[in-house]
Motif scaffolding. Sequence first.
Motif, PDB file in Angstrom:
ATOM      1  N   VAL A 190      10.450-100.628  97.613  1.00  8.77           N
ATOM      2  CA  VAL A 190      10.021 -99.322  97.559  1.00  8.77           C
ATOM      3  C   VAL A 190       8.529 -99.167  97.137  1.00  8.77           C
ATOM      4  O   VAL A 190       8.026 -98.358  97.653  1.00  8.77           O
ATOM      5  CB  VAL A 190      10.848 -98.658  96.430  1.00  8.77           C
ATOM      6  CG1 VAL A 190      10.411 -97.228  96.078  1.00  8.77           C
ATOM      7  CG2 VAL A 190      12.258 -98.554  97.119  1.00  8.77           C
ATOM      8  N   SER A 191       8.141 -99.909  96.187  1.00 10.33           N
ATOM      9  CA  SER A 191       6.848 -99.536  95.517  1.00 10.33           C
ATOM     10  C   SER A 191       5.658-100.000  96.330  1.00 10.33           C
ATOM     11  O   SER A 191       4.676 -99.153  96.516  1.00 10.33           O
ATOM     12  CB  SER A 191       6.702-100.355  94.300  1.00 10.33           C
ATOM     13  OG  SER A 191       5.466-100.008  93.639  1.00 10.33           O
ATOM     14  N   PRO A 192       5.691-101.104  96.961  1.00 14.19           N
ATOM     15  CA  PRO A 192       4.477-101.402  97.936  1.00 14.19           C
ATOM     16  C   PRO A 192       4.604-100.302  99.162  1.00 14.19           C
ATOM     17  O   PRO A 192       3.599 -99.875  99.601  1.00 14.19           O
ATOM     18  CB  PRO A 192       4.737-102.678  98.640  1.00 14.19           C
ATOM     19  CG  PRO A 192       5.628-103.403  97.658  1.00 14.19           C
ATOM     20  CD  PRO A 192       6.688-102.497  96.638  1.00 14.19           C
ATOM     21  N   GLU A 193       5.535-100.130  99.549  1.00 13.30           N
ATOM     22  CA  GLU A 193       5.856 -98.828 100.711  1.00 13.30           C
ATOM     23  C   GLU A 193       5.366 -97.644 100.397  1.00 13.30           C
ATOM     24  O   GLU A 193       4.434 -97.012 101.162  1.00 13.30           O
ATOM     25  CB  GLU A 193       7.429 -98.894 101.309  1.00 13.30           C
ATOM     26  CG  GLU A 193       7.462 -97.993 102.388  1.00 13.30           C
ATOM     27  CD  GLU A 193       8.781 -97.872 103.101  1.00 13.30           C
ATOM     28  OE1 GLU A 193       9.123 -97.174 104.079  1.00 13.30           O
ATOM     29  OE2 GLU A 193       9.756 -98.811 102.609  1.00 13.30           O
ATOM     30  N   VAL A 194       5.836 -97.208  99.306  1.00 12.58           N
ATOM     31  CA  VAL A 194       4.920 -95.776  98.958  1.00 12.58           C
ATOM     32  C   VAL A 194       3.622 -95.732  98.550  1.00 12.58           C
ATOM     33  O   VAL A 194       2.891 -94.845  98.962  1.00 12.58           O
ATOM     34  CB  VAL A 194       6.131 -95.248  97.795  1.00 12.58           C
ATOM     35  CG1 VAL A 194       5.675 -95.902  96.510  1.00 12.58           C
ATOM     36  CG2 VAL A 194       5.957 -93.637  97.457  1.00 12.58           C
ATOM     37  N   PHE A 195       3.075 -96.846  98.110  1.00 14.86           N
ATOM     38  CA  PHE A 195       1.889 -96.856  98.039  1.00 14.86           C
ATOM     39  C   PHE A 195       0.747 -96.868  99.106  1.00 14.86           C
ATOM     40  O   PHE A 195      -0.044 -96.212  99.310  1.00 14.86           O
ATOM     41  CB  PHE A 195       1.489 -98.275  96.918  1.00 14.86           C
ATOM     42  CG  PHE A 195       1.241 -97.853  95.455  1.00 14.86           C
ATOM     43  CD1 PHE A 195       0.208 -97.445  94.804  1.00 14.86           C
ATOM     44  CD2 PHE A 195       2.512 -97.949  94.829  1.00 14.86           C
ATOM     45  CE1 PHE A 195       0.152 -97.155  93.398  1.00 14.86           C
ATOM     46  CE2 PHE A 195       2.514 -97.553  93.532  1.00 14.86           C
ATOM     47  CZ  PHE A 195       1.292 -97.261  92.648  1.00 14.86           C
ATOM     48  N   ARG A 196       1.364 -97.795 100.026  1.00 16.56           N
ATOM     49  CA  ARG A 196       0.850 -97.725 101.512  1.00 16.56           C
ATOM     50  C   ARG A 196       0.845 -96.423 102.133  1.00 16.56           C
ATOM     51  O   ARG A 196       0.092 -95.864 102.935  1.00 16.56           O
ATOM     52  CB  ARG A 196       1.486 -98.608 102.331  1.00 16.56           C
ATOM     53  CG  ARG A 196       1.075-100.211 101.896  1.00 16.56           C
ATOM     54  CD  ARG A 196       1.618-101.231 102.764  1.00 16.56           C
ATOM     55  NE  ARG A 196       1.444-102.647 102.548  1.00 16.56           N
ATOM     56  CZ  ARG A 196       2.307-103.332 102.273  1.00 16.56           C
ATOM     57  NH1 ARG A 196       3.612-102.962 102.156  1.00 16.56           N
ATOM     58  NH2 ARG A 196       2.314-104.506 101.650  1.00 16.56           N
ATOM     59  N   LEU A 197       2.090 -95.622 102.084  1.00 24.71           N
ATOM     60  CA  LEU A 197       2.246 -94.332 102.590  1.00 24.71           C
ATOM     61  C   LEU A 197       1.404 -93.254 101.969  1.00 24.71           C
ATOM     62  O   LEU A 197       1.050 -92.309 102.805  1.00 24.71           O
ATOM     63  CB  LEU A 197       3.757 -93.797 102.814  1.00 24.71           C
ATOM     64  CG  LEU A 197       4.711 -94.757 103.607  1.00 24.71           C
ATOM     65  CD1 LEU A 197       6.282 -94.194 103.203  1.00 24.71           C
ATOM     66  CD2 LEU A 197       4.425 -94.500 104.952  1.00 24.71           C
ATOM     67  N   ALA A 198       1.165 -93.560 100.762  1.00 25.73           N
ATOM     68  CA  ALA A 198       0.099 -92.840 100.192  1.00 25.73           C
ATOM     69  C   ALA A 198      -1.563 -92.994 100.226  1.00 25.73           C
ATOM     70  O   ALA A 198      -2.214 -92.228  99.890  1.00 25.73           O
ATOM     71  CB  ALA A 198       0.488 -92.574  98.436  1.00 25.73           C
ATOM     72  N   GLY A 199      -1.765 -93.899 101.124  1.00 23.53           N
ATOM     73  CA  GLY A 199      -2.983 -94.139 101.455  1.00 23.53           C
ATOM     74  C   GLY A 199      -3.662 -95.431 101.034  1.00 23.53           C
ATOM     75  O   GLY A 199      -4.913 -95.807 101.311  1.00 23.53           O
ATOM     76  N   ALA A 200      -3.085 -96.161 100.050  1.00 25.64           N
ATOM     77  CA  ALA A 200      -3.790 -97.322  99.296  1.00 25.64           C
ATOM     78  C   ALA A 200      -3.591 -98.537 100.356  1.00 25.64           C
ATOM     79  O   ALA A 200      -2.915 -98.704 101.010  1.00 25.64           O
ATOM     80  CB  ALA A 200      -3.026 -97.633  97.893  1.00 25.64           C
TER      81      ALA A 200
END
Length: 449
Positions: A190-200
Amino acid sequence: MARLFGTDGVRGLANGPVVTAETAMSLAVAAAHVLRDAEPAAGRRPKAVVGRDPRASGEFLSAAVVAGLASAGVDVHDVGVVPTPAVAFLTADLDADLGVMLSASHNAMPDNGIKFFARGGHKLPDAVEDAIEARMGEVGERPTGAAVGRIVPMVDGATRYITHLLAAVPHRLDGLHVVIDAAHGAASQVSPEVFRLAGATVDVIGASPDGLNINDGYGSTHLEQLRAAVVDRGADLGIAHDGDADRCLAVDASGTEVDGDQIMAILALALKDRGQLHEDTLVATVMSNLGLLNAMTAAGVTVKQTAVGDRYVLEEMRASGHSLGGEQSGHVIMLEHGTTGDGVLTGLFLASRVAETGRSLAELAGVMTRLPQVLVNVKGVDKDRVEADAGVQEAVATESAALGDGGRVLLRKSGTEPVVRVMVEAGTQEHAREVADRLAGVVRERLAL
Protein backbone atom coordinates in the motif's frame (compact mmCIF):
# COMPACT_ATOMS: atom_id res chain seq x y z
CA MET A 1 -7.01 -12.00 37.69
CA ALA A 2 -5.12 -9.62 35.39
CA ARG A 3 -7.08 -7.67 32.79
CA LEU A 4 -6.86 -9.32 29.37
CA PHE A 5 -6.91 -6.08 27.39
CA GLY A 6 -3.83 -3.86 27.51
CA THR A 7 -3.38 -0.32 26.25
CA ASP A 8 -3.94 -1.41 22.65
CA GLY A 9 -6.06 -4.55 22.51
CA VAL A 10 -4.95 -8.03 23.54
CA ARG A 11 -1.30 -8.74 22.82
CA GLY A 12 1.28 -11.42 23.64
CA LEU A 13 3.14 -14.46 22.36
CA ALA A 14 1.07 -16.02 19.59
CA ASN A 15 -0.04 -19.52 20.57
CA GLY A 16 1.30 -18.76 24.03
CA PRO A 17 -0.76 -18.63 27.20
CA VAL A 18 -2.94 -15.67 26.13
CA VAL A 19 -3.07 -15.11 22.36
CA THR A 20 -4.45 -18.45 21.21
CA ALA A 21 -6.95 -19.54 18.60
CA GLU A 22 -9.38 -20.34 21.41
CA THR A 23 -9.00 -16.86 22.91
CA ALA A 24 -9.38 -15.24 19.50
CA MET A 25 -12.61 -17.10 18.79
CA SER A 26 -14.03 -16.46 22.25
CA LEU A 27 -13.18 -12.75 22.04
CA ALA A 28 -14.80 -12.51 18.61
CA VAL A 29 -18.05 -14.10 19.81
CA ALA A 30 -18.14 -11.93 22.94
CA ALA A 31 -17.36 -8.76 20.95
CA ALA A 32 -20.11 -9.57 18.47
CA HIS A 33 -22.64 -9.89 21.28
CA VAL A 34 -21.52 -6.79 23.20
CA LEU A 35 -21.25 -4.44 20.24
CA ARG A 36 -24.42 -5.72 18.61
CA ASP A 37 -26.35 -5.27 21.86
CA ALA A 38 -24.94 -1.77 22.34
CA GLU A 39 -25.77 -0.56 18.81
CA PRO A 40 -28.16 -2.96 17.08
CA ALA A 41 -27.89 -3.00 13.30
CA ALA A 42 -30.97 -1.34 11.86
CA GLY A 43 -32.93 -3.80 9.74
CA ARG A 44 -29.96 -5.90 8.72
CA ARG A 45 -27.62 -8.55 9.96
CA PRO A 46 -24.52 -7.20 11.73
CA LYS A 47 -21.28 -7.10 9.73
CA ALA A 48 -17.59 -6.89 10.52
CA VAL A 49 -14.31 -6.12 8.78
CA VAL A 50 -11.32 -8.35 9.63
CA GLY A 51 -7.72 -7.66 8.58
CA ARG A 52 -4.24 -8.72 9.65
CA ASP A 53 -0.56 -8.00 9.25
CA PRO A 54 1.68 -10.58 7.50
CA ARG A 55 2.73 -12.56 10.60
CA ALA A 56 2.46 -16.31 10.12
CA SER A 57 0.36 -16.57 13.29
CA GLY A 58 -2.11 -14.10 11.83
CA GLU A 59 -3.27 -16.77 9.44
CA PHE A 60 -4.73 -19.03 12.12
CA LEU A 61 -5.73 -16.21 14.46
CA SER A 62 -7.71 -14.38 11.78
CA ALA A 63 -9.35 -17.67 10.82
CA ALA A 64 -10.43 -18.10 14.44
CA VAL A 65 -11.80 -14.55 14.66
CA VAL A 66 -13.69 -14.93 11.38
CA ALA A 67 -15.15 -18.25 12.54
CA GLY A 68 -16.21 -16.79 15.87
CA LEU A 69 -17.94 -13.81 14.27
CA ALA A 70 -19.75 -15.90 11.66
CA SER A 71 -20.88 -18.36 14.35
CA ALA A 72 -22.43 -15.40 16.19
CA GLY A 73 -24.42 -14.42 13.11
CA VAL A 74 -22.10 -11.68 11.85
CA ASP A 75 -21.34 -11.28 8.14
CA VAL A 76 -17.58 -10.92 7.72
CA HIS A 77 -15.66 -8.94 5.10
CA ASP A 78 -12.21 -10.54 5.20
CA VAL A 79 -9.82 -7.92 3.84
CA GLY A 80 -6.59 -9.91 4.34
CA VAL A 81 -3.25 -8.15 4.84
CA VAL A 82 -3.74 -4.39 5.23
CA PRO A 83 -2.57 -1.70 7.70
CA THR A 84 -4.48 -1.22 10.93
CA PRO A 85 -5.80 2.21 9.84
CA ALA A 86 -7.21 0.57 6.71
CA VAL A 87 -9.37 -1.69 8.90
CA ALA A 88 -10.52 1.35 10.87
CA PHE A 89 -11.33 3.22 7.65
CA LEU A 90 -13.16 0.30 6.06
CA THR A 91 -15.17 -0.30 9.23
CA ALA A 92 -16.50 3.24 8.91
CA ASP A 93 -16.73 3.20 5.12
CA LEU A 94 -18.84 0.04 5.10
CA ASP A 95 -20.88 1.14 8.12
CA ALA A 96 -19.81 -2.13 9.75
CA ASP A 97 -20.71 -2.89 13.34
CA LEU A 98 -17.14 -3.74 14.27
CA GLY A 99 -13.65 -4.17 12.89
CA VAL A 100 -10.92 -6.55 14.01
CA MET A 101 -7.21 -6.28 13.30
CA LEU A 102 -4.74 -9.08 14.03
CA SER A 103 -1.38 -7.46 14.70
CA ALA A 104 1.25 -6.90 17.37
CA SER A 105 2.31 -3.65 15.73
CA HIS A 106 6.05 -3.04 16.24
CA ASN A 107 6.62 -6.20 18.33
CA ALA A 108 8.80 -9.03 17.08
CA MET A 109 7.29 -11.74 14.86
CA PRO A 110 6.49 -14.35 17.56
CA ASP A 111 3.96 -11.96 19.15
CA ASN A 112 0.52 -11.12 17.86
CA GLY A 113 -2.50 -9.17 19.02
CA ILE A 114 -6.20 -8.60 18.56
CA LYS A 115 -7.54 -5.05 18.21
CA PHE A 116 -11.22 -4.15 17.96
CA PHE A 117 -12.92 -1.15 16.39
CA ALA A 118 -16.49 -0.11 17.07
CA ARG A 119 -18.89 1.27 14.48
CA GLY A 120 -17.33 4.31 12.87
CA GLY A 121 -13.84 2.85 13.12
CA HIS A 122 -13.07 4.03 16.67
CA LYS A 123 -11.07 2.08 19.22
CA LEU A 124 -13.07 0.67 22.08
CA PRO A 125 -13.25 2.48 25.44
CA ASP A 126 -12.13 0.58 28.53
CA ALA A 127 -15.70 -0.10 29.65
CA VAL A 128 -16.58 -1.88 26.39
CA GLU A 129 -13.38 -3.95 26.53
CA ASP A 130 -14.27 -4.95 30.09
CA ALA A 131 -17.77 -5.95 28.95
CA ILE A 132 -16.31 -8.12 26.16
CA GLU A 133 -13.91 -9.79 28.56
CA ALA A 134 -16.72 -10.45 31.03
CA ARG A 135 -18.79 -12.24 28.39
CA MET A 136 -16.05 -14.52 27.11
CA GLY A 137 -17.09 -18.14 27.38
CA GLU A 138 -20.77 -17.36 27.72
CA VAL A 139 -23.07 -19.83 26.00
CA GLY A 140 -25.38 -17.46 24.17
CA GLU A 141 -27.81 -17.82 21.32
CA ARG A 142 -26.26 -19.72 18.42
CA PRO A 143 -27.84 -18.97 15.05
CA THR A 144 -28.44 -21.86 12.69
CA GLY A 145 -29.39 -22.33 9.07
CA ALA A 146 -29.61 -19.11 7.10
CA ALA A 147 -28.99 -17.06 10.26
CA VAL A 148 -25.27 -17.89 10.48
CA GLY A 149 -22.85 -15.24 9.30
CA ARG A 150 -21.42 -15.32 5.79
CA ILE A 151 -17.72 -14.79 4.98
CA VAL A 152 -16.76 -12.74 1.92
CA PRO A 153 -13.18 -11.96 0.80
CA MET A 154 -12.91 -8.18 0.37
CA VAL A 155 -10.63 -7.98 -2.66
CA ASP A 156 -10.94 -4.22 -3.13
CA GLY A 157 -10.22 -3.24 0.48
CA ALA A 158 -6.66 -1.99 -0.12
CA THR A 159 -7.76 -0.10 -3.24
CA ARG A 160 -10.54 1.67 -1.36
CA TYR A 161 -8.07 2.65 1.34
CA ILE A 162 -5.57 3.99 -1.22
CA THR A 163 -8.30 6.05 -2.87
CA HIS A 164 -9.15 7.51 0.54
CA LEU A 165 -5.49 8.41 1.19
CA LEU A 166 -5.02 10.09 -2.18
CA ALA A 167 -8.13 12.20 -1.66
CA ALA A 168 -6.67 13.50 1.60
CA VAL A 169 -3.22 14.58 0.31
CA PRO A 170 -3.10 18.40 0.38
CA HIS A 171 -0.29 18.79 -2.21
CA ARG A 172 1.15 16.43 -4.79
CA LEU A 173 4.63 14.99 -4.32
CA ASP A 174 5.96 15.55 -7.84
CA GLY A 175 9.72 16.04 -7.82
CA LEU A 176 10.28 14.38 -4.43
CA HIS A 177 12.48 11.29 -4.05
CA VAL A 178 11.28 9.23 -1.09
CA VAL A 179 12.52 5.96 0.43
CA ILE A 180 9.84 3.85 2.10
CA ASP A 181 10.72 1.29 4.78
CA ALA A 182 7.65 -0.89 5.26
CA ALA A 183 9.11 -3.11 8.05
CA HIS A 184 8.19 -6.20 5.99
CA GLY A 185 4.75 -5.43 7.34
CA ALA A 186 1.18 -4.63 6.45
CA ALA A 187 2.00 -1.54 4.34
CA SER A 188 4.52 -3.29 2.07
CA GLN A 189 2.29 -2.86 -0.98
CA VAL A 190 0.00 0.00 0.00
CA SER A 191 2.56 2.61 1.06
CA PRO A 192 4.89 2.50 -1.97
CA GLU A 193 1.91 2.46 -4.33
CA VAL A 194 0.16 5.46 -2.82
CA PHE A 195 3.36 7.53 -2.69
CA ARG A 196 3.96 6.79 -6.38
CA LEU A 197 0.38 7.67 -7.26
CA ALA A 198 0.81 10.95 -5.36
CA GLY A 199 3.72 11.81 -7.67
CA ALA A 200 6.87 10.84 -5.74
CA THR A 201 9.83 8.87 -7.04
CA VAL A 202 9.90 5.94 -4.62
CA ASP A 203 12.59 3.49 -3.54
CA VAL A 204 11.46 0.70 -1.26
CA ILE A 205 13.20 -1.33 1.44
CA GLY A 206 11.77 -3.77 3.96
CA ALA A 207 8.82 -4.66 1.74
CA SER A 208 9.21 -8.41 1.18
CA PRO A 209 7.10 -9.97 3.95
CA ASP A 210 7.36 -13.76 4.28
CA GLY A 211 5.37 -14.16 7.50
CA LEU A 212 8.53 -14.42 9.61
CA ASN A 213 10.52 -11.23 8.99
CA ILE A 214 8.13 -8.49 10.14
CA ASN A 215 10.01 -5.71 12.03
CA ASP A 216 13.23 -7.74 11.75
CA GLY A 217 15.95 -5.11 11.30
CA TYR A 218 13.62 -2.78 9.41
CA GLY A 219 10.88 -0.30 10.17
CA SER A 220 10.32 2.48 12.68
CA THR A 221 12.13 0.66 15.50
CA HIS A 222 15.21 -0.04 13.34
CA LEU A 223 16.03 3.10 11.36
CA GLU A 224 19.60 2.15 10.43
CA GLN A 225 18.68 0.66 7.06
CA LEU A 226 16.52 3.64 6.13
CA ARG A 227 19.19 6.15 7.11
CA ALA A 228 21.73 4.39 4.90
CA ALA A 229 19.32 4.03 1.97
CA VAL A 230 18.30 7.70 1.98
CA VAL A 231 21.91 8.88 1.98
CA ASP A 232 23.18 6.28 -0.52
CA ARG A 233 20.36 6.97 -2.99
CA GLY A 234 20.36 10.73 -2.60
CA ALA A 235 16.70 10.85 -1.56
CA ASP A 236 14.96 13.88 -0.12
CA LEU A 237 13.58 11.97 2.84
CA GLY A 238 12.70 8.54 4.17
CA ILE A 239 9.49 7.23 5.75
CA ALA A 240 9.51 4.28 8.18
CA HIS A 241 6.42 2.36 9.25
CA ASP A 242 5.97 -0.29 11.91
CA GLY A 243 4.48 -3.73 11.31
CA ASP A 244 0.87 -2.61 11.08
CA ALA A 245 1.65 0.90 9.73
CA ASP A 246 -0.23 2.86 12.35
CA ARG A 247 2.90 4.91 13.03
CA CYS A 248 5.45 6.85 11.00
CA LEU A 249 8.94 8.09 11.72
CA ALA A 250 11.14 9.82 9.17
CA VAL A 251 14.74 10.65 8.29
CA ASP A 252 15.93 13.73 6.45
CA ALA A 253 18.30 13.82 3.47
CA SER A 254 21.33 13.53 5.76
CA GLY A 255 19.93 10.43 7.48
CA THR A 256 18.99 12.27 10.70
CA GLU A 257 15.91 10.94 12.49
CA VAL A 258 12.75 13.05 12.60
CA ASP A 259 10.62 11.69 15.45
CA GLY A 260 6.93 11.87 16.16
CA ASP A 261 7.18 15.12 18.12
CA GLN A 262 8.94 16.85 15.23
CA ILE A 263 6.43 15.43 12.76
CA MET A 264 3.56 16.76 14.87
CA ALA A 265 5.24 20.16 15.03
CA ILE A 266 5.59 20.30 11.25
CA LEU A 267 2.01 19.18 10.64
CA ALA A 268 0.59 21.49 13.31
CA LEU A 269 2.15 24.51 11.64
CA ALA A 270 1.02 23.32 8.20
CA LEU A 271 -2.58 22.95 9.37
CA LYS A 272 -2.41 26.28 11.21
CA ASP A 273 -1.25 28.00 8.01
CA ARG A 274 -4.28 26.53 6.20
CA GLY A 275 -6.68 27.49 8.99
CA GLN A 276 -7.35 23.79 9.63
CA LEU A 277 -5.84 23.39 13.13
CA HIS A 278 -8.93 23.46 15.34
CA GLU A 279 -8.57 26.18 18.00
CA ASP A 280 -4.85 26.22 17.12
CA THR A 281 -4.42 23.26 19.45
CA LEU A 282 -2.32 20.09 19.28
CA VAL A 283 -3.06 17.07 21.48
CA ALA A 284 0.01 15.12 22.68
CA THR A 285 0.90 12.83 25.57
CA VAL A 286 2.87 13.59 28.70
CA MET A 287 5.86 11.83 27.09
CA SER A 288 6.24 14.41 24.33
CA ASN A 289 9.50 16.31 24.51
CA LEU A 290 9.54 19.68 26.23
CA GLY A 291 11.01 21.03 23.01
CA LEU A 292 7.67 20.41 21.29
CA LEU A 293 5.81 22.39 23.93
CA ASN A 294 8.29 25.25 23.68
CA ALA A 295 8.11 25.35 19.88
CA MET A 296 4.32 25.28 19.83
CA THR A 297 4.09 28.04 22.43
CA ALA A 298 6.39 30.21 20.30
CA ALA A 299 4.18 29.53 17.27
CA GLY A 300 0.94 30.34 19.06
CA VAL A 301 -0.24 26.74 19.30
CA THR A 302 -1.68 25.33 22.52
CA VAL A 303 -0.66 21.79 23.51
CA LYS A 304 -3.09 19.64 25.48
CA GLN A 305 -1.43 16.62 27.12
CA THR A 306 -2.99 13.24 27.88
CA ALA A 307 -1.94 9.93 29.38
CA VAL A 308 0.36 7.78 27.26
CA GLY A 309 -1.44 5.88 24.51
CA ASP A 310 -2.94 6.98 21.21
CA ARG A 311 -6.39 5.92 22.44
CA TYR A 312 -6.25 8.63 25.12
CA VAL A 313 -5.08 11.18 22.57
CA LEU A 314 -8.04 10.22 20.39
CA GLU A 315 -10.50 10.43 23.30
CA GLU A 316 -9.38 14.00 24.01
CA MET A 317 -9.53 14.91 20.32
CA ARG A 318 -13.05 13.54 19.93
CA ALA A 319 -14.24 15.22 23.12
CA SER A 320 -12.89 18.63 22.15
CA GLY A 321 -13.04 18.45 18.36
CA HIS A 322 -9.32 19.00 17.87
CA SER A 323 -7.93 18.02 14.48
CA LEU A 324 -4.37 16.86 15.21
CA GLY A 325 -2.79 14.75 17.92
CA GLY A 326 -0.28 12.00 18.47
CA GLU A 327 2.70 10.54 20.24
CA GLN A 328 6.46 10.82 20.17
CA SER A 329 6.57 7.25 18.83
CA GLY A 330 5.00 8.35 15.55
CA HIS A 331 1.31 7.58 16.15
CA VAL A 332 -0.26 10.66 14.57
CA ILE A 333 -4.02 11.14 14.28
CA MET A 334 -5.61 13.57 11.82
CA LEU A 335 -9.23 13.41 12.84
CA GLU A 336 -10.55 14.93 9.62
CA HIS A 337 -9.14 11.99 7.68
CA GLY A 338 -9.02 9.03 10.06
CA THR A 339 -10.08 7.64 13.41
CA THR A 340 -6.74 6.20 14.49
CA GLY A 341 -3.00 6.66 13.99
CA ASP A 342 -2.14 6.24 10.30
CA GLY A 343 1.52 5.97 9.36
CA VAL A 344 0.92 6.10 5.61
CA LEU A 345 -1.31 9.18 5.85
CA THR A 346 1.19 10.86 8.18
CA GLY A 347 4.05 10.17 5.77
CA LEU A 348 2.04 11.57 2.87
CA PHE A 349 1.23 14.77 4.76
CA LEU A 350 4.85 15.17 5.84
CA ALA A 351 6.16 14.71 2.28
CA SER A 352 3.41 17.01 1.02
CA ARG A 353 4.62 19.78 3.32
CA VAL A 354 8.15 19.41 1.95
CA ALA A 355 6.84 19.60 -1.63
CA GLU A 356 4.49 22.49 -0.88
CA THR A 357 7.08 24.70 0.83
CA GLY A 358 10.16 23.73 -1.16
CA ARG A 359 12.00 23.47 2.15
CA SER A 360 13.98 20.42 3.20
CA LEU A 361 12.68 18.11 5.90
CA ALA A 362 15.67 19.09 8.07
CA GLU A 363 14.71 22.76 7.79
CA LEU A 364 11.09 22.06 8.61
CA ALA A 365 12.04 19.86 11.58
CA GLY A 366 14.25 22.66 12.89
CA VAL A 367 11.14 24.43 14.17
CA MET A 368 11.71 22.55 17.44
CA THR A 369 14.81 21.66 19.39
CA ARG A 370 14.62 18.34 21.21
CA LEU A 371 15.89 18.40 24.76
CA PRO A 372 18.04 15.37 25.63
CA GLN A 373 15.72 12.78 27.15
CA VAL A 374 16.54 9.74 29.30
CA LEU A 375 14.07 7.00 30.19
CA VAL A 376 14.85 4.49 32.96
CA ASN A 377 12.57 1.52 33.63
CA VAL A 378 12.69 0.58 37.32
CA LYS A 379 11.62 -3.06 37.65
CA GLY A 380 10.50 -5.13 40.61
CA VAL A 381 8.78 -2.33 42.48
CA ASP A 382 5.25 -1.62 43.70
CA LYS A 383 4.24 0.68 40.87
CA ASP A 384 0.85 1.46 42.41
CA ARG A 385 2.49 3.39 45.28
CA VAL A 386 4.51 5.74 43.09
CA GLU A 387 2.04 8.63 43.28
CA ALA A 388 1.29 8.24 46.99
CA ASP A 389 4.81 7.75 48.35
CA ALA A 390 5.92 10.98 50.04
CA GLY A 391 9.65 10.24 49.65
CA VAL A 392 9.36 9.65 45.92
CA GLN A 393 7.27 12.75 45.37
CA GLU A 394 9.64 14.87 47.45
CA ALA A 395 12.57 13.69 45.33
CA VAL A 396 10.66 14.51 42.15
CA ALA A 397 9.81 17.99 43.42
CA THR A 398 13.44 18.65 44.37
CA GLU A 399 14.83 17.56 41.00
CA SER A 400 12.11 19.44 39.11
CA ALA A 401 12.84 22.64 41.00
CA ALA A 402 16.55 22.28 40.23
CA LEU A 403 15.87 21.82 36.51
CA GLY A 404 13.52 24.80 36.38
CA ASP A 405 12.40 25.79 32.86
CA GLY A 406 15.39 23.98 31.38
CA GLY A 407 14.09 20.48 31.94
CA ARG A 408 11.34 18.20 33.13
CA VAL A 409 10.72 15.10 35.26
CA LEU A 410 7.97 12.54 34.75
CA LEU A 411 7.35 9.35 36.75
CA ARG A 412 4.59 7.00 35.66
CA LYS A 413 3.66 3.40 36.24
CA SER A 414 3.62 0.91 33.38
CA GLY A 415 0.24 -0.31 32.26
CA THR A 416 1.45 -3.85 31.56
CA GLU A 417 4.24 -4.81 33.99
CA PRO A 418 5.58 -4.07 37.51
CA VAL A 419 7.69 -1.17 36.31
CA VAL A 420 7.94 2.52 37.11
CA ARG A 421 9.17 4.62 34.20
CA VAL A 422 11.43 7.55 35.10
CA MET A 423 11.74 10.12 32.32
CA VAL A 424 14.01 13.16 32.60
CA GLU A 425 14.74 15.95 30.11
CA ALA A 426 17.61 18.36 30.68
CA GLY A 427 20.04 20.61 28.85
CA THR A 428 22.53 17.79 28.28
CA GLN A 429 22.31 14.03 28.01
CA GLU A 430 24.71 13.67 30.93
CA HIS A 431 22.64 15.88 33.21
CA ALA A 432 19.44 14.05 32.27
CA ARG A 433 21.11 10.71 32.98
CA GLU A 434 22.36 11.87 36.40
CA VAL A 435 18.91 13.05 37.47
CA ALA A 436 17.18 9.93 36.10
CA ASP A 437 19.60 7.63 37.89
CA ARG A 438 19.14 9.47 41.19
CA LEU A 439 15.36 9.25 40.94
CA ALA A 440 15.48 5.61 39.89
CA GLY A 441 17.52 4.91 43.03
CA VAL A 442 14.86 6.58 45.20
CA VAL A 443 12.11 4.55 43.51
CA ARG A 444 14.00 1.28 44.06
CA GLU A 445 14.60 2.08 47.71
CA ARG A 446 11.11 3.35 48.52
CA LEU A 447 8.96 1.01 46.45
CA ALA A 448 10.88 -2.27 46.58
CA LEU A 449 8.65 -5.35 46.63
